[in-house]
Every structure is written in C-alpha cells, then in structure tokens.
Write a protein that holds these residues in place. Structure first.
Motif, PDB file in Angstrom:
ATOM      1  N   GLU A 102       0.825  -1.204   0.000  1.00 47.61           N
ATOM      2  CA  GLU A 102       0.000   0.000   0.000  1.00 47.61           C
ATOM      3  C   GLU A 102       0.862   1.257   0.000  1.00 47.61           C
ATOM      4  O   GLU A 102       0.590   2.224  -0.712  1.00 47.61           O
ATOM      5  N   GLU A 103       1.932   1.223   0.779  1.00 49.66           N
ATOM      6  CA  GLU A 103       2.837   2.379   0.817  1.00 49.66           C
ATOM      7  C   GLU A 103       3.504   2.570  -0.542  1.00 49.66           C
ATOM      8  O   GLU A 103       3.634   3.698  -1.040  1.00 49.66           O
ATOM      9  N   ALA A 104       3.916   1.464  -1.173  1.00 50.75           N
ATOM     10  CA  ALA A 104       4.563   1.543  -2.477  1.00 50.75           C
ATOM     11  C   ALA A 104       3.618   2.130  -3.519  1.00 50.75           C
ATOM     12  O   ALA A 104       4.020   2.959  -4.347  1.00 50.75           O
ATOM     13  N   VAL A 105       2.342   1.715  -3.474  1.00 49.18           N
ATOM     14  CA  VAL A 105       1.352   2.213  -4.427  1.00 49.18           C
ATOM     15  C   VAL A 105       1.182   3.712  -4.289  1.00 49.18           C
ATOM     16  O   VAL A 105       1.206   4.472  -5.276  1.00 49.18           O
ATOM     17  N   GLN A 106       1.000   4.174  -3.060  1.00 49.29           N
ATOM     18  CA  GLN A 106       0.753   5.589  -2.838  1.00 49.29           C
ATOM     19  C   GLN A 106       1.963   6.445  -3.226  1.00 49.29           C
ATOM     20  O   GLN A 106       1.815   7.519  -3.830  1.00 49.29           O
ATOM     21  N   LYS A 107       3.150   5.975  -2.901  1.00 50.13           N
ATOM     22  CA  LYS A 107       4.349   6.742  -3.238  1.00 50.13           C
ATOM     23  C   LYS A 107       4.565   6.811  -4.749  1.00 50.13           C
ATOM     24  O   LYS A 107       4.892   7.871  -5.293  1.00 50.13           O
ATOM     25  N   LEU A 108       4.395   5.681  -5.427  1.00 48.05           N
ATOM     26  CA  LEU A 108       4.608   5.671  -6.877  1.00 48.05           C
ATOM     27  C   LEU A 108       3.638   6.595  -7.595  1.00 48.05           C
ATOM     28  O   LEU A 108       3.987   7.263  -8.567  1.00 48.05           O
ATOM     29  N   ARG A 109       2.404   6.666  -7.107  1.00 47.23           N
ATOM     30  CA  ARG A 109       1.409   7.497  -7.780  1.00 47.23           C
ATOM     31  C   ARG A 109       1.652   8.994  -7.558  1.00 47.23           C
ATOM     32  O   ARG A 109       1.071   9.820  -8.253  1.00 47.23           O
ATOM     33  N   THR A 110       2.515   9.341  -6.596  1.00 46.28           N
ATOM     34  CA  THR A 110       2.882  10.757  -6.466  1.00 46.28           C
ATOM     35  C   THR A 110       3.771  11.202  -7.624  1.00 46.28           C
ATOM     36  O   THR A 110       3.790  12.382  -7.988  1.00 46.28           O
ATOM     37  N   LEU A 112       3.923   9.090 -10.644  1.00 43.22           N
ATOM     38  CA  LEU A 112       3.252   8.599 -11.857  1.00 43.22           C
ATOM     39  C   LEU A 112       1.747   8.568 -11.612  1.00 43.22           C
ATOM     40  O   LEU A 112       1.140   7.507 -11.444  1.00 43.22           O
ATOM     41  N   PRO A 113       1.111   9.715 -11.570  1.00 42.92           N
ATOM     42  CA  PRO A 113      -0.318   9.780 -11.216  1.00 42.92           C
ATOM     43  C   PRO A 113      -1.231   9.118 -12.243  1.00 42.92           C
ATOM     44  O   PRO A 113      -2.393   8.818 -11.921  1.00 42.92           O
ATOM     45  N   ASP A 114      -0.763   8.883 -13.452  1.00 42.22           N
ATOM     46  CA  ASP A 114      -1.612   8.262 -14.468  1.00 42.22           C
ATOM     47  C   ASP A 114      -1.788   6.768 -14.256  1.00 42.22           C
ATOM     48  O   ASP A 114      -2.648   6.150 -14.895  1.00 42.22           O
ATOM     49  N   LEU A 115      -0.985   6.160 -13.402  1.00 37.30           N
ATOM     50  CA  LEU A 115      -1.119   4.729 -13.134  1.00 37.30           C
ATOM     51  C   LEU A 115      -2.404   4.465 -12.356  1.00 37.30           C
ATOM     52  O   LEU A 115      -2.674   5.116 -11.340  1.00 37.30           O
ATOM     53  N   ASP A 116      -3.188   3.512 -12.830  1.00 33.83           N
ATOM     54  CA  ASP A 116      -4.427   3.144 -12.128  1.00 33.83           C
ATOM     55  C   ASP A 116      -4.085   2.495 -10.792  1.00 33.83           C
ATOM     56  O   ASP A 116      -3.267   1.568 -10.720  1.00 33.83           O
ATOM     57  N   GLU A 117      -4.705   2.990  -9.726  1.00 34.92           N
ATOM     58  CA  GLU A 117      -4.356   2.537  -8.381  1.00 34.92           C
ATOM     59  C   GLU A 117      -4.629   1.052  -8.191  1.00 34.92           C
ATOM     60  O   GLU A 117      -3.786   0.314  -7.651  1.00 34.92           O
ATOM     61  N   ALA A 118      -5.805   0.574  -8.610  1.00 36.47           N
ATOM     62  CA  ALA A 118      -6.144  -0.845  -8.436  1.00 36.47           C
ATOM     63  C   ALA A 118      -5.204  -1.725  -9.264  1.00 36.47           C
ATOM     64  O   ALA A 118      -4.760  -2.781  -8.798  1.00 36.47           O
ATOM     65  N   TRP A 119      -4.927  -1.282 -10.480  1.00 36.35           N
ATOM     66  CA  TRP A 119      -4.019  -2.058 -11.339  1.00 36.35           C
ATOM     67  C   TRP A 119      -2.636  -2.143 -10.724  1.00 36.35           C
ATOM     68  O   TRP A 119      -2.019  -3.208 -10.694  1.00 36.35           O
ATOM     69  N   LEU A 120      -2.141  -1.025 -10.203  1.00 34.92           N
ATOM     70  CA  LEU A 120      -0.804  -1.000  -9.615  1.00 34.92           C
ATOM     71  C   LEU A 120      -0.736  -1.863  -8.363  1.00 34.92           C
ATOM     72  O   LEU A 120       0.236  -2.604  -8.150  1.00 34.92           O
ATOM     73  N   ARG A 121      -1.791  -1.805  -7.520  1.00 37.95           N
ATOM     74  CA  ARG A 121      -1.808  -2.620  -6.307  1.00 37.95           C
ATOM     75  C   ARG A 121      -1.770  -4.101  -6.655  1.00 37.95           C
ATOM     76  O   ARG A 121      -1.033  -4.873  -6.052  1.00 37.95           O
ATOM     77  N   ASN A 122      -2.547  -4.494  -7.638  1.00 31.26           N
ATOM     78  CA  ASN A 122      -2.551  -5.896  -8.074  1.00 31.26           C
ATOM     79  C   ASN A 122      -1.197  -6.277  -8.674  1.00 31.26           C
ATOM     80  O   ASN A 122      -0.720  -7.403  -8.497  1.00 31.26           O
ATOM     81  N   ARG A 123      -0.577  -5.329  -9.355  1.00 28.03           N
ATOM     82  CA  ARG A 123       0.720  -5.577  -9.997  1.00 28.03           C
ATOM     83  C   ARG A 123       1.802  -5.845  -8.961  1.00 28.03           C
ATOM     84  O   ARG A 123       2.691  -6.678  -9.176  1.00 28.03           O
ATOM     85  N   LEU A 124       1.748  -5.118  -7.838  1.00 31.03           N
ATOM     86  CA  LEU A 124       2.808  -5.207  -6.832  1.00 31.03           C
ATOM     87  C   LEU A 124       2.555  -6.290  -5.792  1.00 31.03           C
ATOM     88  O   LEU A 124       3.386  -6.498  -4.902  1.00 31.03           O
ATOM     89  N   THR A 125       1.433  -6.967  -5.879  1.00 24.21           N
ATOM     90  CA  THR A 125       1.087  -8.004  -4.913  1.00 24.21           C
ATOM     91  C   THR A 125       1.463  -9.378  -5.453  1.00 24.21           C
ATOM     92  O   THR A 125       1.237  -9.672  -6.625  1.00 24.21           O
ATOM     93  N   GLY A 126       2.029 -10.218  -4.570  1.00 25.17           N
ATOM     94  CA  GLY A 126       2.365 -11.584  -4.978  1.00 25.17           C
ATOM     95  C   GLY A 126       3.845 -11.867  -4.775  1.00 25.17           C
ATOM     96  O   GLY A 126       4.584 -11.100  -4.146  1.00 25.17           O
ATOM     97  N   ASP A 127       4.271 -13.014  -5.300  1.00 25.22           N
ATOM     98  CA  ASP A 127       5.659 -13.439  -5.085  1.00 25.22           C
ATOM     99  C   ASP A 127       6.436 -13.528  -6.394  1.00 25.22           C
ATOM    100  O   ASP A 127       7.409 -14.280  -6.505  1.00 25.22           O
ATOM    101  N   LYS A 128       6.012 -12.762  -7.398  1.00 25.88           N
ATOM    102  CA  LYS A 128       6.739 -12.769  -8.664  1.00 25.88           C
ATOM    103  C   LYS A 128       8.090 -12.094  -8.501  1.00 25.88           C
ATOM    104  O   LYS A 128       8.280 -11.223  -7.656  1.00 25.88           O
ATOM    105  N   GLY A 129       9.014 -12.489  -9.361  1.00 23.23           N
ATOM    106  CA  GLY A 129      10.347 -11.924  -9.304  1.00 23.23           C
ATOM    107  C   GLY A 129      10.522 -10.698 -10.174  1.00 23.23           C
ATOM    108  O   GLY A 129      11.490  -9.952 -10.003  1.00 23.23           O
ATOM    109  N   PHE A 130       9.578 -10.469 -11.117  1.00 23.16           N
ATOM    110  CA  PHE A 130       9.726  -9.320 -12.017  1.00 23.16           C
ATOM    111  C   PHE A 130       8.376  -9.005 -12.641  1.00 23.16           C
ATOM    112  O   PHE A 130       7.717  -9.873 -13.192  1.00 23.16           O
ATOM    113  N   VAL A 131       7.990  -7.732 -12.588  1.00 24.86           N
ATOM    114  CA  VAL A 131       6.822  -7.244 -13.330  1.00 24.86           C
ATOM    115  C   VAL A 131       7.125  -5.825 -13.803  1.00 24.86           C
ATOM    116  O   VAL A 131       7.771  -5.037 -13.112  1.00 24.86           O
ATOM    117  N   TRP A 132       6.667  -5.512 -15.028  1.00 22.83           N
ATOM    118  CA  TRP A 132       6.804  -4.141 -15.508  1.00 22.83           C
ATOM    119  C   TRP A 132       5.806  -3.240 -14.781  1.00 22.83           C
ATOM    120  O   TRP A 132       4.676  -3.628 -14.505  1.00 22.83           O
TER     121      TRP A 132
END
Length: 569
Positions: A102-110, A112-132
């Motif tokens: 949650e902290e990462a999402v909020q900071k990144l959107r400061t 890159l405000p055009d990033l969709d919040e729900a999309w970014l949260r889903n992107r950063l959640t999980g145990d993947k080793g790499f995501v764009w």
C-alpha cells in the motif's frame, strides 16, 4: 603378563601398543579420505545440477537480451540519420521484495499519477520476481522514483527507437513495438528476412551493428512530402502519394503517402486511410496506362510511330460505345493519339497488336504479380487472366484492371532506360550490382520512341502545366484520370489522378509517379483532371529536386529535337 629380562623394557607390550596406534591412524586417514571424497562428490554433483539448470533470462516471457538489444541506425544515401536508438529507463518491480504494498502504491502514484491505483496494487502483490510497472520513462522520472526509496522497485535501461524526421519517411521506415522489434516498413524487413544474414555476419542483436544504408535521399523525400501536403490543401484532396526511382539501379529515391503517421507514436499508424498507397494500394491507373499499350504495340511491330488511326467515331461493344473525353473526331497519327489521350486511338492500337499478345505483354511487364520489394505492406494487382474484346479495350486505357503505383514507376523506368525492367529496392546499390537483375522487356528503339512521346505530351499535350513548372529539366510523362467506382458505377465527380514521368529525357535518370485522390479545382480557371494537379505537383517537385540530384537546367530546343524519331523528322 609381559616377559622382561634384566636391563630390558617390556618390548612385547610396547610393540603391541605401536601396532594399535598405527592401525588407528590408518583407519582415521581412511575415514578422512572417504569423508573428503564424499564432500567433493556432493560439491561436484551440486555443480553438475546447477550447470544443468537453465537460468530464467526472461522478463515476463520476453528474453532480456531482446528487450535490452539495440537496433542498427538507419541512414539515407548521404549518411543522414533516419532512425536511431536512444537509451531509456523502464520501471519494474519485484513484488516478493516489497515490504508494504500500500505504501509503495501511494508513493509511486505521487510521481506517476496516471497509473491506475487498483491495477498498480494488483501488480505489486504476490511473489513474482519481475513485473513491468511503466516503460520508456525520462531520466527525470527515474530520479524522482529512486528518491522514494521503495524496496523492490528498480529500473532497467532498454533501447527505444527514435525517428528524427517524424512523419516524413514513415511509410518507408515503418515502426517498432515497445520491445524495439520491427512491426512495419523496413524495420520489419530488417528483423525478418535479414536476421539470418545478421547472424551469419556475427552481428547479433545487442551488439553494435553496422548502419543500414537506404537508397532514399532525405532531401528529395522532404520536398516530395512537403509538396504532397500542399496538394492535399491546395486541391482539397482526400489523399496523395508519390514515388521516385533511379531508372538504372532501381533505387527508390523518395516514397511518400498521405495521410501518414508518426513512427515515434506507432499507434498513429492505425488511423483510418494512413496506409501506404504506393505499395499497399491498387488503383485503376487511367490514361498513364496508355503508355503501356503504346509500348507493347510498338515493340511487337504491329504499329509504327508514323502510323495513323481512325478516331472519327466511338467504338461500339454491344450496347456500349467508348468515346474520347475531348475527342478530335478525325484521323489521328500515333503521336496525336498519345498527346490528345484518345481512348479510340489507343483501342485501335491495341487491336492492331491483338488482345492475346497484349495480355501476354502485361505479364512480361510484371503487372499480374507483386513487385519484388522489401516493404511487407504489399498488395497483389488485379488483372483479368483473359481479356474479352471489351475488357481488352478498357484495359488499353487503364480501366478494368488495378495495379499499384510501384508497378507503374517500375514500368516507366523501363520505358526510359532502354527497355530493361529493373526491380526496385530501398537499399543502396550501383549499376554493376543491378545489371544481373535486368529483364529485357523492350527493344532500345521502342524506348527511344516512348521518350519522344512522353516529351511531346509535356510540350504540347496534357503535361504542359507540368512542363511550365519544371521548365528546363526536360521532363516528359502522361496524365491519368481514373473515375472511381461508387455504388458499383463509375463516378464522374470522384476521380483518382496520376502523372507518370521520367527526366531528363535527353539523358534519363529518374522515373516518378504522383497520385492525387479526389482533387477539387484549385480555382475557377482550372480543372480537376490530372494535368491540373498531379501534373503540376510533379513539375514543382522536379523544379526543386533536380539541382539536388546534379541535373542542370538546359533550355536548348535541340535537346527536344534530338528525341524525334527519324521517321518523323
């Protein structure tokens, strides 16, 4: 009990102890060796296991070396950069290393405000080793993101294609996708048919590749593009296109088609009607095809340049009559048939040759197959396999069949260069490299006669407006005004206009085809036929580019007189 003698120690006991200690030492050594062997065996086995594991070198299914690869720069024939790679940062995340999503999402959107919040949260959640997260950012954005200090967020430097000329050569260059892979134009050709060649040369993607030199002259390209834009505005046309070719080497000097797109924004290529009309468009060519008919009939010997033809009355086919647009309704010589663009006279010339021989000549000229060319955006022509009497008649003046402007410029190059059909190319090559590809389609004497006819049309016929604009550069050619099919019928109000030409005709070097689609009259004193638009565009282009190409103006009438065939002198 040990046995001892006077003055001696217990030798039996001593020897036994030594033997026991020696056996113990040997046993320890054996166990140590065995332990070392087992240790080395375990280490060796692990190394073999690790050696057999293929490391994950992909980024979301895309190979890392492909993403970070560079493409060779593309240069015009004079070394001017047409396409180059620039290095740009792209933001990625390692979700398994992110402590507070949650902290990462909020900071990144400061940042890159055009990033969709729900999309970014889903992107950063999980145990993947790499995501764009977002690709191809600016160094300023990179610096601002790095200052946020978010664990699991980092950048990778990749290549992005940049086209300094913007739209000017878009249909030649094509574009690349976000992974810097060619998806259209010469960029796609480089990644397709040339990939094996690059591998053979040891020029794998990711290394510094030798520049790719094209045949295009960006000075000429700029002039053609500018004049086509002017044509759209001046004649209120829906589209315009042009191509210029070296008649001896087949090198394409300029190629433009409007509407076009900005290859720096590949999505702009999806705008309606922004296709390459020179290669991917096929059209009824209208009267510029009359030069083809003249060429076939003259070369066959069925007619001569001094023959005359009856154009007093229209030609009937059943209940239809084909007549002339501005008929003279008299006997016409062959040069008059050409300069007055007589449909009747052209049909008579084709009929003297015979429709079967005429159809065979079209095959010889390559009109029923795709032009061999590097661009993937190509379309097959539509030429009837067999001609009926009326089909052959309409084909003789450019109706009832459809070919690309690239077909026509290659044909006019053969008409002017002595009779050799030369395959066009976007790569630099000299005459020595080209001559093995020459295909003899006309006798040199036929080529001489056609050069005379084209120049005559510029001096006295429908090309006179063009000649006024290109005075001194000995241009010759033919107009073509083709009515468009609307609701299954030819429309007199909607036409596609062409001007096919070659210059300088006293020592020809270049062929050109200009197209203006659905033009309107520039003023009340002008018309909508090709001489008023496609012809004048041709003249204005030649007037500006001829000096760039090393062609000097010459107003001597002797040059034109020397083009007249001996039979007409």
């Amino acid at each position: 009990m040990a046995v001892v003698g006077e003055g001696f120690g217990p030798t039996i006991a001593l020897d036994g102890a030594r033997k026991v200690r020696g056996n113990l030492t040997q046993a320890r050594i054996r166990w140590m060796v065995l332990a070392m062997l087992m240790g080395f065996g375990l280490v060796g086995g692990r190394l073999v296991q690790l050696g057999m594991v293929v490391p994950d070198s992909t980024i979301e299914g895309q190979a890392r070396d492909v993403i970070t690869a560079t493409r060779p720069p593309i240069l015009d024939r004079n070394g001017l950069e047409m396409a180059v790679d620039i290095r740009v940062p792209s933001l990625f995340a390692e979700p398994r290393r992110i402590i507070d999503v949650e902290e990462a999402v909020q900071k990144l959107r400061t940042v890159l405000p055009d990033l969709d919040e729900a999309w970014l949260r889903n992107r950063l959640t999980g145990d993947k080793g790499f995501v764009w997260v977002q690709r191809e950012l600016s160094p300023v954005i990179q610096d601002r993101v790095m200052r946020l200090g978010i664990p699991g967020i980092d950048f990778i430097t990749e290549s992005k294609r940049f086209y300094p000329g913007m739209n000017e050569a878009s249909h030649i260059l094509g574009s690349t996708n976000i992974d810097n892979q060619g998806i259209a134009g010469i960029e796609a050709h480089m990644d397709g048919e040339n990939v094996a060649l690059l591998q053979d040369l040891g020029l794998a993607r990711g290394n510094a590749l030798a520049p790719v030199e094209l045949s295009v002259d960006m000075r000429v390209q700029h002039v053609m593009h500018e004049q086509l834009i002017d044509a759209l505005e001046r004649y209120k046309a829906v589209a315009a296109a042009g191509v210029m070719m070296d008649i001896h080497t087949g090198e394409i000097i300029a190629l433009a088609s409007l509407p076009d797109f900005d290859p720096n924004q590949p999505a702009s290529a999806l705008v309606k009607d922004s296709f390459n009309r020179i290669t991917a468009g096929i059209f009824e060519p209208g009267s510029i095809f009359k030069t083809v008919t003249m060429a076939g009939a003259l070369d066959s010997g069925a007619v001569s340049v001094s023959d005359q033809f009856d154009a007093r009355f229209g030609i009937r086919f059943g209940r239809f009559t084909i007549d002339d647009f501005h008929g003279k309704h008299r006997i016409l010589s062959l040069p008059e048939v050409y300069k007055y663009s007589s449909n009747i006279g052209t049909i008579r010339i084709m009929q003297a040759m015979g429709k079967e021989d005429y159809r065979a000549f079209l095959t010889r000229m390559g009109f029923d197959k795709r032009v061999p060319f590097e661009l993937p955006e190509m379309r097959l022509p539509t030429v009837p396999k067999d001609f009926s009497e009326v089909g052959a008649a309409t084909a003789s003046f450019g109706h009832g069949l459809s070919v690309s402007p690239l077909h026509m410029v290659a044909a006019y190059a053969a008409f002017a260069n002595g009779g050799n059909l030369v395959p066009p190319t976007l790569y630099k090559r000299d005459i020595a490299d080209t001559e093995p590809f020459y295909q003899r389609v006309l006798q040199p004497s036929t080529s001489d006669a056609l050069r005379y006819l084209m120049r005559l049309n510029a001096l006295e016929g429908s090309g006179s407006q063009m000649n006024k604009a290109a005075q001194g550069y000995r241009v010759g050619g033919k107009t073509g005004t083709a009515e468009k099919v609307v609701d299954g019928r030819y429309s007199a109000s909607k036409v596609t206009n062409f001007f096919a030409s070659a210059f300088p005709l006293d020592n020809p070097r270049y062929a050109m085809v200009i197209m203006v689609d659905e033009p309107k009259a520039e003023n009340p004193q002008s018309g909508t036929t090709a001489g008023w638009n496609a012809g004048t565009v041709t003249g204005r282009i030649v007037q500006r580019v001829a000096p760039m190409l090393g062609i000097a103006p010459d107003f001597s009438e002797v040059l034109d007189q020397n083009l007249v065939p001996p039979a007409l002198r």
